[in-house]
Design an enzyme around this catalytic site. Sequence first.
Site, PDB file in Angstrom:
ATOM      1  N   HIS A  61       0.865  -1.182   0.000  1.00 21.30           N
ATOM      2  CA  HIS A  61       0.000   0.000   0.000  1.00 21.30           C
ATOM      3  C   HIS A  61       0.904   1.236   0.000  1.00 21.30           C
ATOM      4  CE1 HIS A  61      -3.318   2.669   0.731  1.00 21.30           C
ATOM      5  NE2 HIS A  61      -2.707   3.170   1.789  1.00 21.30           N
ATOM      6  N   CYS A 175      -4.497   2.737  -4.986  1.00 23.32           N
ATOM      7  CA  CYS A 175      -3.693   3.624  -4.132  1.00 23.32           C
ATOM      8  C   CYS A 175      -2.418   4.114  -4.816  1.00 23.32           C
ATOM      9  CB  CYS A 175      -3.360   2.949  -2.801  1.00 23.32           C
ATOM     10  SG  CYS A 175      -2.258   1.511  -2.938  1.00 23.32           S
TER      11      CYS A 175
END
Length: 302
Positions: A61, A175
């Site tokens: 992430h 993301c």
Amino acid sequence: HRRFDYRPKTDPYCQARYTFCPTGSAFPVMKEEDVIEVYRLQAPVWEFKYGDLLGHLKIMHDAVGFKSSLTGKNYTMEWYELFQLGNCTFPHLRPGMDAPFWCNQGAACFYEGIDDAHWKANGTLVLVTTISGTMFNEMAQWVKYDNETGIYYETWTVQASPDKKSTVWFDSYECSKFILRTYQKLADLGAVFKKIQTNYTSIILFSGEPIYLGNETSIFGPQGNKTLAAAIRDFYNPFKPHQSVREFFVDLFKIIDRVILNHQFYLFYNLEYWFLPMKSPYLKIIYEEVPLPVGSKASFGV
């Protein structure tokens, strides 16, 4: 990835397992003369719950951190799913509703503080550039625009083959793509990035040329194609979107199984359905280098 005029209201049926952006705050207005450090943040997905299991798969992430030299305050900015990943990847098949029901939105979250321990422990916290307060304020305006018009999360990248120059049929929108757009915006505003290696995760499906099937109304509406509607529902039937991360991975392997056995995948992208004639190697999770951007403005020094 298509831009939309506004973000639709979320349906009460869509419930998040974890609150989206619980401590989110508005962007501060920085003083023009402020010097703001910009940090690249990366850590394994769901590390807080599952250790670094996904770190071994290199499912990461990404976020970006800022530190104001005038106030000493830190900030984190990231982009992620409103209703967790399962909902962005698989629809709900609801009783009495013909069309699959999607709880799929992604958005930016901005909050004060950088959780140094989280990013450093299994990941990355590294200075990539410095910007002025003016550049930060202009970026904040751009984030608001980006957030209101780029609303749907897209898990999959779809391309013709693993070859680097292969045709990309559909690009993911998640993301890391937000972080790359942010860096590009800063570069366009004049930020000069350090020369460091930066890698990102992609989940890639491999397919021949996609076949356009239609939208929800044309497939599932009163004049719709009953056979196609049944095939799409059948394809999504094994997957359960409201779920834990472990269940999501069980479902991911179910989908791989179907894709390899039947060479088919039904993709919902920008509110439209496509048929993907799948081909070997079917699916890959890759972690590869994407260089930091070079701005459109001429600039000197590091």
